[in-house]
Design a protein around this motif. Structure first.
Motif, short mmCIF file in Angstrom:
data_model
loop_
_atom_site.label_atom_id
_atom_site.label_comp_id
_atom_site.label_asym_id
_atom_site.label_seq_id
_atom_site.Cartn_x
_atom_site.Cartn_y
_atom_site.Cartn_z
N THR A 1 57.25 15.44 29.25
CA THR A 1 57.38 16.90 29.30
C THR A 1 58.30 17.22 30.47
OG1 THR A 1 55.18 17.33 28.38
CG2 THR A 1 56.19 19.09 29.68
N GLY A 2 59.36 17.98 30.19
CA GLY A 2 60.31 18.37 31.23
C GLY A 2 60.10 19.82 31.62
N ASP B 1 61.40 21.14 27.49
CA ASP B 1 61.42 20.09 26.46
C ASP B 1 60.14 19.28 26.57
OD1 ASP B 1 62.29 18.54 24.38
OD2 ASP B 1 63.77 17.40 25.53
N THR B 2 59.67 18.78 25.43
CA THR B 2 58.46 17.97 25.42
C THR B 2 58.36 17.20 24.11
OG1 THR B 2 56.03 18.01 25.66
CG2 THR B 2 57.04 19.82 24.44
N THR B 3 57.62 16.09 24.15
CA THR B 3 57.35 15.33 22.94
C THR B 3 55.96 15.65 22.40
OG1 THR B 3 56.52 13.47 24.26
CG2 THR B 3 58.85 13.42 23.62
N GLU C 1 54.09 24.34 21.56
CA GLU C 1 53.55 25.60 21.03
C GLU C 1 53.14 26.53 22.17
OE1 GLU C 1 50.48 24.19 18.46
OE2 GLU C 1 51.82 24.00 16.72
N GLU C 2 52.48 25.97 23.17
CA GLU C 2 52.04 26.79 24.32
C GLU C 2 53.24 27.38 25.07
OE1 GLU C 2 49.63 24.31 26.74
OE2 GLU C 2 48.02 24.11 25.25
N ALA C 3 54.32 26.59 25.16
CA ALA C 3 55.51 27.04 25.88
C ALA C 3 56.44 27.89 25.01
CB ALA C 3 56.28 25.83 26.41
N GLU C 4 56.06 28.06 23.73
CA GLU C 4 56.84 28.85 22.77
C GLU C 4 58.25 28.27 22.57
OE1 GLU C 4 56.65 32.92 24.04
OE2 GLU C 4 54.55 33.14 23.46
N ILE C 5 58.32 26.94 22.55
CA ILE C 5 59.60 26.27 22.26
C ILE C 5 59.45 25.35 21.05
CG2 ILE C 5 60.43 26.38 24.64
CD1 ILE C 5 59.63 23.40 24.91
N PHE C 6 58.39 25.53 20.27
CA PHE C 6 58.14 24.66 19.12
C PHE C 6 59.28 24.78 18.11
CE2 PHE C 6 56.46 24.01 14.81
CZ PHE C 6 55.98 22.71 14.94
N LYS D 1 56.42 13.24 18.87
CA LYS D 1 55.80 11.93 19.01
C LYS D 1 56.56 11.15 20.08
CE LYS D 1 58.63 9.97 15.29
NZ LYS D 1 58.62 9.25 13.99
N PRO D 2 56.00 10.03 20.56
CA PRO D 2 56.74 9.24 21.56
C PRO D 2 58.09 8.81 21.02
CG PRO D 2 54.46 8.50 21.39
CD PRO D 2 54.67 9.47 20.26
#
Length: 245
Positions: free
Chosen positions: A14-15, A25-27, A33-38, A45-46
């Motif tokens: 998670t960046g 950015d996140t995997t 979803e929480e950050a509203e960037i989905f 996934k990894p």
């Protein structure tokens, strides 16, 4: 086993922007979803990388050297080692008439492509449009939370991981890839669905080159990579013959 340069691994991360703690950015799907960037087009996934292969920021790849499978680490990356400082020369004023020639209506926040670079419209004022071609994270110090989920040791699994990384086609099942390694040559036959890929030919060629380069650069016993596309004639079954009649 501790991680070293040239190792094939899978990582979650998670960046965040250090000053604001904003996730960019996140995997992890739930964090996105929480950050509203989905992004519905992204697989959460990894991700597979080769350490030292510049698949992530070099500062991150250097920081995970010495970790083991299952380890987690928080890594701070200053702007100089992330996406660089902001360059004011990359902020340009473009006449409105240039957009009209393209049939475009510029709007604040819109992203545009020009000469292979992505810019973001900052303002639209009268007959001029201000565009910022800096990377969105330029000038920002970042924090990455990284977890090593797997160290990949099997040679064929290493090859599959690079196909997964570079070959962006959700319809292609990497597990259906057939791999044969003989006398320093890796013969790769992708999932049948790869034959019907609608990406531009040059994009597919470049993806295959990147896969091949990561393989021969980091798997000592392989110095040649072949991608095999074969179309086999299938014998008709009795049911198919009757249907044709």
């Amino acid at each position: 086993m501790t991680i070293d340069n040239g190792d094939f691994v899978r990582v979650n991360f998670t960046g965040k922007i250090k000053d604001t703690d904003e996730v960019f950015d996140t995997t992890y799907e739930e964090i996105a979803e929480e950050a509203e960037i989905f992004d519905v087009k992204k697989a959460y996934k990894p991700i597979p990388i080769v350490v030292g292969g510049n698949h992530l920021l070099p500062a991150i790849e250097e920081a995970i050297i010495g970790l083991e499978e299952g380890d987690k680490k928080t890594i701070e990356v200053d702007s100089d080692n992330a996406f660089g400082p902001r360059d004011h020369s990359l902020i340009q004023l473009v006449p409105m008439r240039e957009f009209k020639k393209q049939g475009m209506t510029p709007v604040q926040g819109m992203k545009i492509q020009s000469d292979g670079e992505t810019g973001k419209i900052l303002t639209v004022n009268g007959g001029r449009v201000k565009i910022d071609f800096n990377h969105e994270l330029a000038g920002k110090d970042l924090v990455y939370e990284v977890e090593v989920t797997e160290i990949i040791e099997d040679e064929k699994d290493k090859i599959k991981s690079m196909i997964e990384l570079h070959y962006a086609n959700s319809n292609v099942d990497v597990e259906k890839t057939e791999i044969d390694i003989v006398d320093g040559v890796a013969n790769i036959k992708l999932d049948e669905m790869a034959k019907f890929d609608q990406q531009p030919y040059m994009d597919i060629t470049f993806a295959r080159f990147r896969i091949a380069k990561d393989i021969w650069d980091n798997i000592d016993e392989i110095n040649n990579v072949n991608f095999i596309d074969s179309f086999e004639k299938k014998e008709e079954t009795e049911d198919e013959e009757e249907a044709e009649e």
